[in-house]
Design an enzyme around this catalytic site. Sequence first.
Site, PDB file in Angstrom:
ATOM      1  N   THR A  74      29.069  40.181 -12.317  1.00  0.00           N
ATOM      2  CA  THR A  74      28.980  41.482 -11.636  1.00  0.00           C
ATOM      3  C   THR A  74      27.609  42.105 -11.884  1.00  0.00           C
ATOM      4  O   THR A  74      26.950  42.599 -10.958  1.00  0.00           O
ATOM      5  CB  THR A  74      30.097  42.413 -12.153  1.00  0.00           C
ATOM      6  OG1 THR A  74      31.362  41.769 -11.961  1.00  0.00           O
ATOM      7  CG2 THR A  74      30.100  43.741 -11.431  1.00  0.00           C
ATOM      8  N   LYS A 106      41.591  34.643 -16.244  1.00  0.00           N
ATOM      9  CA  LYS A 106      40.323  35.351 -16.059  1.00  0.00           C
ATOM     10  C   LYS A 106      40.088  35.785 -14.609  1.00  0.00           C
ATOM     11  O   LYS A 106      39.299  36.677 -14.332  1.00  0.00           O
ATOM     12  CB  LYS A 106      39.186  34.414 -16.513  1.00  0.00           C
ATOM     13  CG  LYS A 106      37.917  35.148 -16.903  1.00  0.00           C
ATOM     14  CD  LYS A 106      37.040  34.249 -17.758  1.00  0.00           C
ATOM     15  CE  LYS A 106      35.772  34.949 -18.163  1.00  0.00           C
ATOM     16  NZ  LYS A 106      34.660  34.764 -17.280  1.00  0.00           N
ATOM     17  N   PHE A 302      29.872  33.118 -20.903  1.00  0.00           N
ATOM     18  CA  PHE A 302      30.388  33.723 -22.142  1.00  0.00           C
ATOM     19  C   PHE A 302      29.284  34.435 -22.936  1.00  0.00           C
ATOM     20  O   PHE A 302      28.342  34.949 -22.353  1.00  0.00           O
ATOM     21  CB  PHE A 302      31.137  32.688 -22.984  1.00  0.00           C
ATOM     22  CG  PHE A 302      32.397  32.200 -22.337  1.00  0.00           C
ATOM     23  CD1 PHE A 302      33.375  33.103 -21.904  1.00  0.00           C
ATOM     24  CD2 PHE A 302      32.637  30.853 -22.132  1.00  0.00           C
ATOM     25  CE1 PHE A 302      34.544  32.676 -21.288  1.00  0.00           C
ATOM     26  CE2 PHE A 302      33.807  30.409 -21.521  1.00  0.00           C
ATOM     27  CZ  PHE A 302      34.759  31.333 -21.100  1.00  0.00           C
TER      28      PHE A 302
END
Length: 558
Positions: A74, A106, A302
């Site tokens: 995002t 997720k 991550f």
Amino acid sequence: MGFKSDIEIAQEATPQDIREIAKKINLSEESIELYGKYKAKIDYNILNTTKSKGGKLILTTAINPTPAGEGKTTTSIGVADALSKLGKNSIAALREPSMGPVFGVKGGAAGGGYAQVVPMEDINLHFTGDMHAIGAANNLLAAMLDNHIYQGNSLNINPKRVTWRRCVDMNDRQLRNIVDGMGKKVDGVTREDGFDITVASEVMAAFCLSNNIAELKENLGNIVVAYTYDSKPVTARDLKADGAMSAILKDALKPNLVQTLEGTPAIIHGGPFANIAHGCNSIIATKMAMHMGDYVVTEAGFGADLGAEKFLDIKCRRAGIRPDAVIIVATVRALKYNGGVAKADLNNENLEALENGLPNLLKHIENITGVYKLPAVVAINKFPTDTEAELKLVEEKCNELGVNVALSEVWEKGGEGGIDLANEVLKLIEKGENNFEYCYEENLSIKEKLNSVATRIYGADGVDYTKEADKQIKELEDLGFGNLPVCVAKTQYSLSDDQALLGRPTGFRINVREVNVSAGAGFIVVLTGAIMKMPGLPKAPAAEKIDTDENGVISGLF
């Protein structure tokens, strides 16, 4: 106030014809292959036939996340849009989502809110078929390997030492450990086997770490699939599978062009997981974006201990590139999670927990600016539940380390909400203070490289090995693989290999249980803790809420 879901926002958008998006980055219609009105493949030959713009590379990474993720994609999309709003020629270069997480916990990986890439449903599901092609190439190799053993085994393969596994792009714990080849004599040789998720396949890694089709074919041929009875490696080239595998992947290797909700070009290509693979989009896609754009925003999966470490120590080394600036994404929610707050209570103000979780962010900053010597800015991905006091505390602590903080409101406001962050990034690039160094040099032994990552990046006291891992390291170094970089498979939730050790743990050691070679990808895979290459679905999978109506309109994707 009710917020629209990601899919509602995406479906209300009016995307531009993909040919118009191509024009923005000087791509002719001859250089793209249309997949409908809003998706296209880009001919990779333009890297050799047109002049490069030498675009500045901006890497987006993050702190250790909550199970829901912290919004790297995002943020990357929002910053690319913000740069466009500032009059810059910007391109987002992102990973392709795997259907495993889409249907698991997720959700998708096409961004969120008003910072999304579209068509969101296609990108999160089959897209242009790249995942299927990678799975098919993987499984062709598996079929040829088992067929070779059945047809007389002239290569002297030991069926007990077959290392190649089949794959499927789905979270399916039932397939982790299986027995195949059962039945009659003509049904194959019975042996223990198993499936990995496609994004953990070495084919995916080799695909993403190849600079061109010739290199991809070479890398595929190098894949070690088994060992002989006298412990010699057997490769895909030995099985004569490399040519057919590269034929399957010929079109998949062309990067995919789509757009953000605001019409910024986005190249989405390749998607290895970062907790079990190297977590970055393809070299070809990143180089193509840098070839055609002045500013390229890319991401690594991550936390920075996984994705950014592998981006910098594996991908940059292979591609001969380096970032010009790094964005470290944090959320107040994830910092409170790292400070010990239960997932259900993350929306409540808790300055004490925030203070306890902040060392996690500070460690990631130290790694990027101290170990890798790269300029960085912290992006606080703002949630509606964040309080002023919480945001102020994060800013103060980061400023103490000499790193600026910018609020990112791209989820709610699109590119407009990323202007401050984009300006901070431009300032870093203009300063030009970039003394990039790797965490380790390749000529070290496997254990020295691992020790460097464990102590410098994770903050561990050292590394412990099982007897089996010790034996595997010796064998790999004896076979000449010791000079490859290391790719550590580790939990994403902690700097350690124990997902329960949140924040910035100290006094721990990394536990290595298995070490093997991905000779095609060009790295050593190190399995730590309880990490597995095939995830499972949760008790209530996201798939339960996904549906389609009589007009084929999908709902429930996020």
